[in-house]
Motif scaffolding. Structure first.
Motif: not given
Length: 217
Positions: A184-191
């Motif tokens: 989820l934190f990797k997704w947050i960075d991308e988003y």
């Protein structure tokens, strides 16, 4: 479509309003943003959303659409320019709706209870953590919930991308960490690094000030 009137009635600190702004920008739709004061709601807001009397409301050529997830689908179906927000495959569309609804029906109410309890109720913490684990599993190794581009669930998950961190900092109980939810934190960075998201979402510092002023912190 030409000669369109598109207005968005919302508030800057609302993840629901920001969902609609993001969708409009992804689609390249020009719109007028009408900032509401929820302590003194405008006659227009009460007129266009008489049932719930809340934001966001999208006004398209005089016709109001309410409820953020429904507005996102309306935008996707009305404006074909730009990337699709929902997948074309019926099963994938249903799956996207399921996860978006889970956020609104389960995670956001749990986050509200977390605020009210000042992060002290273990049952609420357990509920949030369980929901976050389910989102982590659903995301898997994908860049976004929709795959390679932002879709309905990504937009609906604004609360996870920004507001959840603000909430836990405001109440002083940290439950959402990179160690516990690395995907989820990797997704947050991308988003959060997408240009549309950057220019639309409020700053974390401003949200923290708002929480403090509203008595949540």
């Amino acid at each position: 479509m030409t000669n369109q009137e598109v207005k968005l009635f919302g508030v800057w600190e609302s993840p629901f309003s920001k969902r609609v702004e993001i969708a409009l920008k992804i689609k390249g739709v020009e719109y007028e943003n009408v900032e509401e004061d929820l302590s003194n709601k405008s006659p227009q807001l009460l007129k266009y959303n008489p049932v719930h009397q809340k934001v966001p409301v999208l006004l398209h050529n005089g016709k109001p659409i309410v409820e953020s997830l429904l507005i996102l689908e309306y935008i996707d179906e009305t404006w074909k320019s730009g990337p699709s927000i929902l997948p074309s495959d019926p099963y994938e569309r249903a799956t996207s709706r399921f996860w978006a609804n889970l956020l609104d029906d389960k995670l956001i109410p749990a986050a509200m209870k977390f605020i009210k309890s000042k992060g002290k109720e273990q049952e609420v913490i357990d509920e949030i953590c369980e929901l976050l684990s389910k989102l982590e599993n659903e995301l898997g190794d994908k860049k976004f919930f929709a795959g390679e581009s932002i879709g309905l669930v990504d937009i609906a998950a604004n609360i996870v991308a920004l507001w959840l961190d603000v909430i836990q900092e405001a109440v002083g109980t940290k439950i959402f960490t990179k160690e516990a939810y690395p995907k989820l934190f990797k997704w947050i960075d991308e988003y959060m690094n997408c240009s549309v998201i950057k220019e639309t979402l409020p700053l974390k510092a401003d949200l923290l000030v708002h929480f403090a002023q509203s008595g949540h912190a």
